[in-house]
Design an enzyme around this catalytic site. Structure first.
Site, short mmCIF file in Angstrom:
data_model
loop_
_atom_site.label_atom_id
_atom_site.label_comp_id
_atom_site.label_asym_id
_atom_site.label_seq_id
_atom_site.Cartn_x
_atom_site.Cartn_y
_atom_site.Cartn_z
CE LYS A 38 -3.74 2.06 2.94
NZ LYS A 38 -4.66 1.74 3.95
CB SER A 115 -7.75 3.79 2.94
OG SER A 115 -6.97 3.41 3.88
CB SER A 139 -7.99 0.74 5.81
OG SER A 139 -8.77 2.13 5.97
#
Length: 398
Positions: A38, A115, A139
């Site tokens: 990420k 996210s 997330s």
């Protein structure tokens, strides 16, 4: 060497590059596996973008690499690149106005969840074997549930968040009921561990009776603010207020100085976070302090709390804002259970039903991560059997 993302990568990647393990002995536990990262984890010599081009523009390349990334490489895995995320990690939707929304491989007309959207999509599309994400308010768990994969939120503080851009340190972690889910879970536990192992309780009532500070908030909640279980809505409210306060402390100066171009939804949420009053912080912290031991007493050392990961099907792309906000509020009522307590949670995919993924979550006490994973491994095959049986029966019933 960096490469441009390919057209067939479901929009999961910001950029592709290889980070090789320092040694290639086959006895390493992750030998031969690939993973994605990420765009919130620092990679030495590369800019960490935090999901926003203005953030990338105003920050220098990272001086060091995240210990989590280094440990994953040292275990034998190879990184293939960085993935798209929600801007500033401030959403559970997965839609990014600047870099595009990764396509949910299980349900292309629905959001991938955020996210850690790109990380989940990369795994669900089998572009990598696993991916690193972060989970503050949900997330990792949410995109895992939406994309039909496993998603682990470890116990808070168990995995290093050094060289990871903070969203809210109080809750940041690094991680990787409908459709008869309730009946499927009960049948699976009874079949695998015996019927005495099943204890169906009203979690809202338990929290109300065992977390004294709840009483200071619950009577002030209107119906619109308590869309599901009032006590859990209070837990969600307190966690989001604490999270917002830390987000403001971490990033308000940068936002007010740079005035970044933020996408819809994120823009309003960030503005609210950096301009709003903190509220009764003493009461918020008191409730958090009470909640963890109360939940610990409920599950003890060898108990597992089973809950829905999310309150329903993944929202459709470009859903109307008010409906999306209602879903988000109900989602946080579930996500805040592990968030506020610091417990570990694993989202388990049950399959795809009527075109959308269905999941269930198991939650265990803080520090019981290996126990949680072990129970999930023990239960998973039975869960799949009972899911197939229940859904087949439902499909053929008049």
């Amino acid at each position: 060497m960096a490469m441009e993302p390919e057209a067939g990568d479901y929009g999961a990647f910001m950029e592709k590059f290889e980070l090789l393990p320092p040694q290639s002995q086959q006895q390493l536990p992750l030998h031969g596996l690939t993973f994605a990262i990420k765009d919130i984890f620092d990679i030495g010599g590369r800019v960490t973008g935090f999901g926003n081009p203005d953030w990338a523009r105003t920050h220098a390349p990272a001086a060091a690499t995240s210990p989590v990334v280094l440990a994953t490489l040292a275990a034998g895995a190879t990184s293939v690149g960085k993935t798209v995320m929600d801007e500033m990690a401030y959403s559970i939707n997965g839609e990014n106005a600047h870099y595009g929304t990764p396509t949910n491989p299980c349900a292309p007309d629905r959001v991938p969840g955020g996210s850690s959207s790109g990380s989940a999509v990369a795994v669900a599309a089998k572009l990598v074997d696993f991916a690193l994400g972060t989970d503050t308010g949900g997330s990792v768990r949410v995109p895992a549930a939406y994309c039909g994969i496993f998603g682990l939120r470890p116990s808070h503080g168990l995995v290093s968040t050094e060289n990871v851009i903070p969203m809210s340190q109080m809750f940041d972690t690094v991680g990787s009921l409908k459709d008869q889910t309730y009946q499927i879970l009960n049948a699976s536990v009874a079949k695998r561990f015996g019927s005495d192992a099943v204890d169906n309780r009203n979690l809202g009532e338990f929290v109300s009776n065992n977390v004294p500070t709840i009483g200071k908030f619950i009577s002030n909640f209107s119906k619109s603010e308590a869309p599901s279980v009032p006590a859990l809505s209070v837990i969600s409210y307190v966690m989001r207020c604490l999270q917002r306060s830390e987000f403001k402390a971490n990033h308000a100066e940068w936002v007010t100085t740079v005035k970044p171009n933020l996408g819809p939804g994120i823009r309003e949420r960030v503005h609210e976070a950096i301009t709003s009053e903190d509220g009764p912080m003493e009461d918020f912290h008191a409730l958090r302090t009470e909640f963890k031991p109360a939940l610990s007493a409920l599950v003890n050392d060898d108990g597992i709390l089973a809950i829905p990961t999310v309150p329903g099907s993944p929202p459709k792309l470009r859903m109307e804002a008010s409906a999306l906000e209602n879903f988000r509020a109900r989602a946080f009522s579930l996500l805040s259970i592990a968030g506020l307590s610091g417990f570990c949670q694993l989202s388990i995919p049950l399959g795809v039903r009527d075109g959308v993924p269905v999941s269930v979550s198991l939650v265990a006490r803080h520090g019981a991560d290996w126990f949680l994973i072990s129970v999930a491994q023990e239960l998973y095959e039975t869960l799949k059997e009972e899911t197939k049986k229940a859904w087949s029966s439902s499909d053929t019933s008049p």
